[in-house]
Scaffold this active site. Structure first.
Site, PDB file in Angstrom:
ATOM      1  N   CYS A  82       0.772  -1.137  -0.071  1.00  0.00           N
ATOM      2  CA  CYS A  82      -0.096  -0.118  -0.016  1.00  0.00           C
ATOM      3  C   CYS A  82       0.881   1.315   0.058  1.00  0.00           C
ATOM      4  O   CYS A  82       1.699   1.540   0.917  1.00  0.00           O
ATOM      5  CB  CYS A  82      -1.001   0.147   1.148  1.00  0.00           C
ATOM      6  SG  CYS A  82      -1.830   1.315   1.495  1.00  0.00           S
ATOM      7  N   CYS A  85       0.291   3.742   3.027  1.00  0.00           N
ATOM      8  CA  CYS A  85       0.913   3.238   4.023  1.00  0.00           C
ATOM      9  C   CYS A  85       2.419   3.479   4.302  1.00  0.00           C
ATOM     10  O   CYS A  85       2.870   3.613   5.438  1.00  0.00           O
ATOM     11  CB  CYS A  85       0.535   1.763   4.203  1.00  0.00           C
ATOM     12  SG  CYS A  85      -1.064   1.234   4.224  1.00  0.00           S
TER      13      CYS A  85
END
Length: 166
Positions: A82, A85
Site C-alpha cells: 500500500c 501506508c
C-alpha cells in the site's frame, strides 16, 4: 461512451488502490509476526497473540471493549504493498518517538493478520485506531495531502483523543 467507461474504470482502480482485498496476498499469512520494537520508543509490530494480551482480548470479551494497555495507543493497520501506508509509516515512527512513554504505537500487517483486520472491519488502508485509556477506541482512515499534513493529523488526533486532560 468509451471515454466515459475508461474514466470510470480509471477512477475505480485509483480509489481501490489500497482496498484490503488485494489478491497479491502473502501465502505465509498463517505465520505469526514477531514483536519488532524500535529502541527509541517507536512502533511495535504485533501479532494476533500479542494483540490479545496487550490490547484487547476479543475472544474472552467479544461484546465489550476492555483495553489492556497502560498507556493510550494507536494501531496502524497497513500492508507492504500500500503506497499511502508506506508514506504514513516513517511519519508515524517519528511521531511515536516524540510521544515515547506517553502513547504506545502498534502496527498490524493486514495481509498477515487477516483476523485482526476482520475484527475491526478494515476495508481500506491505511487505517488508524486511536485507543484512549478510558472509553471506546476511534477508527480513522487515510493520510494528509502532504507529509506535514499527515504528521499534523497524527499530532492533532493524539492531543484530541488520547492525551486529553480531564
Amino acid at each position: 461512451m468509451r471515454k466515459l467507461l475508461a474514466m470510470i474504470a480509471l477512477a475505480a482502480i485509483t480509489t481501490a488502490g489500497c482496498a484490503n482485498g488485494n489478491t497479491s496476498e502473502n501465502k505465509e499469512s498463517s505465520k505469526k509476526t514477531t514483536v519488532a520494537q524500535d529502541k527509541d520508543g517507536g512502533t511495535t509490530l504485533i501479532s494476533k497473540d500479542q494483540f490479545l494480551s496487550n490490547v484487547w482480548n476479543y475472544q474472552d470479551s467479544p461484546d465489550e471493549w476492555k483495553f489492556l494497555g497502560d498507556k493510550p495507543a494507536i494501531i496502524d493497520f497497513y500492508a507492504d504493498w500500500c503506497g499511502p501506508c508506506r508514506i504514513a509509516s516513517p511519519i508515524l515512527d517519528e511521531v511515536s518517538q516524540e510521544y515515547a512513554g506517553k502513547v504506545d504505537v502498534y502496527k498490524i500487517d493486514t495481509q498477515k493478520e487477516r483476523e485482526l483486520a476482520s475484527v475491526f472491519g478494515i476495508q481500506s488502508i491505511p487505517a488508524f485506531l486511536y485507543i484512549p485509556l478510558e472509553g471506546k477506541p476511534l477508527m480513522m482512515a487515510g493520510i494528509g495531502r502532504s507529509n506535514a499534513e499527515t504528521k499534523q493529523m497524527f499530532v492533532d488526533n493524539i492531543k484530541k483523543y488520547l492525551l486529553t486532560e480531564k
